[in-house]
Structures are given as C-alpha cells and as structure tokens.
Scaffold this motif. Structure first.
Motif, PDB file in Angstrom:
ATOM      1  N   ARG A   7       0.863  -1.178   0.000  1.00  0.00           N
ATOM      2  CA  ARG A   7       0.000   0.000   0.000  1.00  0.00           C
ATOM      3  C   ARG A   7       0.902   1.232   0.000  1.00  0.00           C
ATOM      4  O   ARG A   7       1.894   1.309   0.720  1.00  0.00           O
ATOM      5  CB  ARG A   7      -0.912  -0.007   1.235  1.00  0.00           C
ATOM      6  N   TYR A   8       0.594   2.197  -0.857  1.00  0.00           N
ATOM      7  CA  TYR A   8       1.443   3.384  -0.993  1.00  0.00           C
ATOM      8  C   TYR A   8       1.019   4.456  -0.008  1.00  0.00           C
ATOM      9  O   TYR A   8      -0.170   4.754   0.125  1.00  0.00           O
ATOM     10  CB  TYR A   8       1.374   3.931  -2.424  1.00  0.00           C
ATOM     11  N   ILE A   9       2.015   5.025   0.682  1.00  0.00           N
ATOM     12  CA  ILE A   9       1.753   6.082   1.661  1.00  0.00           C
ATOM     13  C   ILE A   9       2.385   7.368   1.150  1.00  0.00           C
ATOM     14  O   ILE A   9       3.571   7.383   0.824  1.00  0.00           O
ATOM     15  CB  ILE A   9       2.337   5.715   3.042  1.00  0.00           C
ATOM     16  N   PRO A  10       1.646   8.468   1.033  1.00  0.00           N
ATOM     17  CA  PRO A  10       2.225   9.726   0.570  1.00  0.00           C
ATOM     18  C   PRO A  10       3.407  10.150   1.435  1.00  0.00           C
ATOM     19  O   PRO A  10       3.437   9.896   2.651  1.00  0.00           O
ATOM     20  CB  PRO A  10       1.062  10.717   0.711  1.00  0.00           C
ATOM     21  N   MET A  11       4.395  10.811   0.799  1.00  0.00           N
ATOM     22  CA  MET A  11       5.618  11.189   1.505  1.00  0.00           C
ATOM     23  C   MET A  11       5.326  12.024   2.749  1.00  0.00           C
ATOM     24  O   MET A  11       5.987  11.882   3.778  1.00  0.00           O
ATOM     25  CB  MET A  11       6.538  11.953   0.553  1.00  0.00           C
ATOM     26  N   SER A  12       4.318  12.904   2.659  1.00  0.00           N
ATOM     27  CA  SER A  12       4.028  13.795   3.774  1.00  0.00           C
ATOM     28  C   SER A  12       3.580  13.049   5.018  1.00  0.00           C
ATOM     29  O   SER A  12       3.641  13.575   6.127  1.00  0.00           O
ATOM     30  CB  SER A  12       2.944  14.800   3.358  1.00  0.00           C
ATOM     31  N   ARG A  16      10.322   9.767   8.644  1.00  0.00           N
ATOM     32  CA  ARG A  16      11.686   9.760   8.123  1.00  0.00           C
ATOM     33  C   ARG A  16      12.592   8.982   9.068  1.00  0.00           C
ATOM     34  O   ARG A  16      12.632   9.247  10.265  1.00  0.00           O
ATOM     35  CB  ARG A  16      12.187  11.189   7.957  1.00  0.00           C
ATOM     36  N   ILE A  17      13.318   8.027   8.527  1.00  0.00           N
ATOM     37  CA  ILE A  17      14.205   7.189   9.332  1.00  0.00           C
ATOM     38  C   ILE A  17      15.629   7.733   9.325  1.00  0.00           C
ATOM     39  O   ILE A  17      16.306   7.762  10.352  1.00  0.00           O
ATOM     40  CB  ILE A  17      14.208   5.735   8.798  1.00  0.00           C
ATOM     41  N   LYS A  23      20.376  10.524  -0.363  1.00  0.00           N
ATOM     42  CA  LYS A  23      19.139   9.756  -0.260  1.00  0.00           C
ATOM     43  C   LYS A  23      18.471   9.992   1.089  1.00  0.00           C
ATOM     44  O   LYS A  23      19.130  10.395   2.053  1.00  0.00           O
ATOM     45  CB  LYS A  23      19.426   8.250  -0.425  1.00  0.00           C
ATOM     46  N   VAL A  24      17.168   9.721   1.123  1.00  0.00           N
ATOM     47  CA  VAL A  24      16.390   9.756   2.367  1.00  0.00           C
ATOM     48  C   VAL A  24      15.696   8.394   2.504  1.00  0.00           C
ATOM     49  O   VAL A  24      15.168   7.862   1.523  1.00  0.00           O
ATOM     50  CB  VAL A  24      15.329  10.869   2.365  1.00  0.00           C
ATOM     51  N   LEU A  25      15.711   7.854   3.707  1.00  0.00           N
ATOM     52  CA  LEU A  25      15.005   6.600   3.984  1.00  0.00           C
ATOM     53  C   LEU A  25      13.767   6.898   4.817  1.00  0.00           C
ATOM     54  O   LEU A  25      13.839   7.594   5.833  1.00  0.00           O
ATOM     55  CB  LEU A  25      15.908   5.619   4.739  1.00  0.00           C
ATOM     56  N   TYR A  26      12.630   6.380   4.357  1.00  0.00           N
ATOM     57  CA  TYR A  26      11.369   6.533   5.062  1.00  0.00           C
ATOM     58  C   TYR A  26      10.858   5.168   5.512  1.00  0.00           C
ATOM     59  O   TYR A  26      11.210   4.132   4.938  1.00  0.00           O
ATOM     60  CB  TYR A  26      10.309   7.172   4.153  1.00  0.00           C
ATOM     61  N   GLU A  27      10.019   5.196   6.520  1.00  0.00           N
ATOM     62  CA  GLU A  27       9.352   3.982   6.970  1.00  0.00           C
ATOM     63  C   GLU A  27       8.575   3.375   5.805  1.00  0.00           C
ATOM     64  O   GLU A  27       7.901   4.076   5.049  1.00  0.00           O
ATOM     65  CB  GLU A  27       8.400   4.336   8.110  1.00  0.00           C
ATOM     66  N   GLY A  28       8.674   2.063   5.642  1.00  0.00           N
ATOM     67  CA  GLY A  28       8.019   1.389   4.535  1.00  0.00           C
ATOM     68  C   GLY A  28       6.575   1.055   4.822  1.00  0.00           C
ATOM     69  O   GLY A  28       6.091   1.199   5.955  1.00  0.00           O
ATOM     70  N   PRO A  29       5.864   0.566   3.805  1.00  0.00           N
ATOM     71  CA  PRO A  29       4.440   0.263   3.964  1.00  0.00           C
ATOM     72  C   PRO A  29       4.172  -1.019   4.748  1.00  0.00           C
ATOM     73  O   PRO A  29       3.070  -1.216   5.244  1.00  0.00           O
ATOM     74  CB  PRO A  29       3.953   0.119   2.519  1.00  0.00           C
ATOM     75  N   GLY A  32       9.538  -4.420   8.122  1.00  0.00           N
ATOM     76  CA  GLY A  32      10.741  -4.929   7.468  1.00  0.00           C
ATOM     77  C   GLY A  32      11.057  -4.277   6.142  1.00  0.00           C
ATOM     78  O   GLY A  32      11.969  -4.719   5.431  1.00  0.00           O
ATOM     79  N   THR A  33      10.312  -3.209   5.788  1.00  0.00           N
ATOM     80  CA  THR A  33      10.589  -2.507   4.534  1.00  0.00           C
ATOM     81  C   THR A  33      10.860  -1.035   4.789  1.00  0.00           C
ATOM     82  O   THR A  33      10.445  -0.472   5.807  1.00  0.00           O
ATOM     83  CB  THR A  33       9.412  -2.625   3.541  1.00  0.00           C
ATOM     84  N   LEU A  34      11.561  -0.423   3.842  1.00  0.00           N
ATOM     85  CA  LEU A  34      11.818   1.013   3.848  1.00  0.00           C
ATOM     86  C   LEU A  34      11.580   1.542   2.442  1.00  0.00           C
ATOM     87  O   LEU A  34      11.599   0.785   1.470  1.00  0.00           O
ATOM     88  CB  LEU A  34      13.262   1.315   4.262  1.00  0.00           C
ATOM     89  N   ILE A  35      11.365   2.845   2.350  1.00  0.00           N
ATOM     90  CA  ILE A  35      11.303   3.510   1.050  1.00  0.00           C
ATOM     91  C   ILE A  35      12.551   4.372   0.920  1.00  0.00           C
ATOM     92  O   ILE A  35      12.851   5.199   1.784  1.00  0.00           O
ATOM     93  CB  ILE A  35      10.033   4.356   0.916  1.00  0.00           C
ATOM     94  N   GLN A  36      13.300   4.145  -0.136  1.00  0.00           N
ATOM     95  CA  GLN A  36      14.545   4.873  -0.391  1.00  0.00           C
ATOM     96  C   GLN A  36      14.283   5.931  -1.456  1.00  0.00           C
ATOM     97  O   GLN A  36      13.931   5.609  -2.588  1.00  0.00           O
ATOM     98  CB  GLN A  36      15.623   3.889  -0.862  1.00  0.00           C
ATOM     99  N   HIS A  37      14.439   7.197  -1.075  1.00  0.00           N
ATOM    100  CA  HIS A  37      14.163   8.335  -1.941  1.00  0.00           C
ATOM    101  C   HIS A  37      15.482   8.944  -2.404  1.00  0.00           C
ATOM    102  O   HIS A  37      16.353   9.275  -1.592  1.00  0.00           O
ATOM    103  CB  HIS A  37      13.340   9.381  -1.170  1.00  0.00           C
TER     104      HIS A  37
END
Length: 265
Positions: A7-12, A16-17, A23-29, A32-37
C-alpha cells in the motif's frame, strides 16, 4: 506479505528514518521494509562541495534499479524489492555494516595518489579495499584487523562481503563492457538482513554513476561523479548517456533538469 503490491503512503505522511547526502530513507508500507528516496544533491569531499542538479536523483534511481534487479535475477542477494516511482524504491530493512567496499580494476582517484600509479593503468588483478564510514574522519581506509578488532564485522562476514564484491564486479564489468563503458572502480555497501533467526549479508545502498567510475572505452570520457568532483561539467548529460546505453532511457529522451544550482552554506 506481498512485497510487490504494497500500500502506498504519501511522503508527507511517512516517518523519516534517516537522511544522507544523496538519499532519504522513510518507513516502509510493511514491517521490514523502507522507502529509499533519491535526492538531486551532488556532493564531493564529504559534502564540502555541494550542488543540486535537477534530475540527478531520477537517473540514479533508474540506473540503480536496473543494476539491483539484474543482481537479484542472477542470485546475488540485495535489499532491493522494486522501484515505486521515478525517485523511490521499496527496499528491505537491513542493518548497514559501517564499511564501504571499494573494488578497483584500473588505477584512479586515491589509489593513483597513494601509490603513485598513473591514472588509467590496468591493475594486475582486481583489488578490494575497505573504508570505515565516518564523514568526520574522511572515511579512512582500514584493514581486516581493524574491522574485526572494533567489531564492525566478523571474519565470516568479511569473507561474505568480499565474495559479494567479486560477484558484483564480474557482473558490472561485463554489463558495462557490453555498452562500451570501462568499469574503473566502484563502491558498494552491505547490510545484515534478518529473516526470523537467520541472518545473511546482502548488497545494499545504491550502485549508480555516483558510486562507480565509468569511462567510455574509446574516448576515456568520464561518465560518472568525477565530472562533478573535477569541475568538468556535464554530469547530468553523462548520467543520461549511461542510462541510454543500458536501455533505460530512449535515445530521443532529453535529460531532465536545467543544470546545477549552487547551494551556499
């Protein structure tokens, strides 16, 4: 857990991890996952030199996705799951080992400076070096004795990282040779991926022109971040050329962005 349909979560709305230079790492959906920006920031000399080059993050995201997906396909374990959009990837959360693994095939950069070897000299064999990830210390080169003495990794983990580095080097050398590019050297990072009670070492972070030295085979033109380090200009165009040769971008697709923007600080 279906990693390929998260499930996709808007950046806002994301937590932020971690934020690094590129790069920026955010909490994933999912757990055990992260979003790498991927950001557009270009840095060198431990961020003493810094510009924002619009479109750079998009290119690095696409190139790194291509490399990591191919590594996954040939059985090299990585943290990469899939690309989410033009700037973001879904990755597995790993415990990053605080080391940079540098594989050198051709003398360049600090190796030429340290040992007085002319840049461009083919090395007798590929050389693997370890650097301690610490910006304040300038990421100093360290030996296996340092790594084990200070507990950054144990001997088996060092062996695993070296084995991965050799496999990645073999793959990248062939990949780039096939599109007329010489892989001079590259940097990679590894992490510990925990799956229940089992742990394995995987390739993490990114592999892109930010972390590789790539020279055109015929002209020796630099197609990597040395264009920024050495004030050669044309970084976005060079990264775009790499993407085109790999078949990631169409020949007629123009580079994104309008060029560098100086960041004062």
């Amino acid at each position: 857990m279906d990693f390929h349909n998260p499930r996709y979560i808007p950046m806002s709305r994301r937590r932020r991890i971690y934020e690094g230079k590129a790069k920026v790492l955010y909490e994933g959906p999912e757990p055990g996952t992260l979003i790498q920006h991927f950001k557009d920031d270009a840095t060198a000399f431990n961020a003493k030199k810094h510009e924002v080059i619009e479109g750079k993050g998009v290119l690095n995201n696409r190139i790194s996705e291509y490399v990591f997906q191919n590594l996954n396909d040939i059985g090299v374990p990585t943290h990469f799951i899939r690309r989410l959009n033009m700037r973001e990837q879904l990755i597995r959360e790993v415990e990053i080992i605080p080391l940079e693994i540098v594989v050198r095939n051709v003398a360049a950069g600090s190796l030429s400076t340290r040992l007085g070897i002319e840049e461009g000299t083919q090395l007798p064999r590929s050389i693997i070096e370890f650097y301690y990830k610490n910006d304040q210390l300038g990421d100093p080169m360290v030996s296996e004795e340092h790594i084990t003495a200070f507990g950054w990794a144990n001997p088996q983990e060092i062996d695993d990282m070296m084995a991965l580095a050799i496999r990645v080097n073999d793959f990248l050398s062939g990949l780039f040779l096939g599109v007329g590019i010489r892989l001079v050297d590259f940097k990679m990072e590894c992490g510990r991926l925990w799956e229940n009670d089992m742990m394995r070492i995987v390739v993490a972070d990114e592999i892109s022109p930010d972390s590789c030295r790539l020279w055109d085979i015929k002209s020796a033109e630099k197609l990597d971040k040395d264009r920024f380090r050495r004030d050669l200009g044309g970084l976005l165009e060079a990264y775009t050329e790499v993407a085109k040769r790999l078949g990631i971008m169409n020949e007629g697709e123009p580079p994104r962005g309008t060029g560098p923007v100086l960041v004062k600080g």
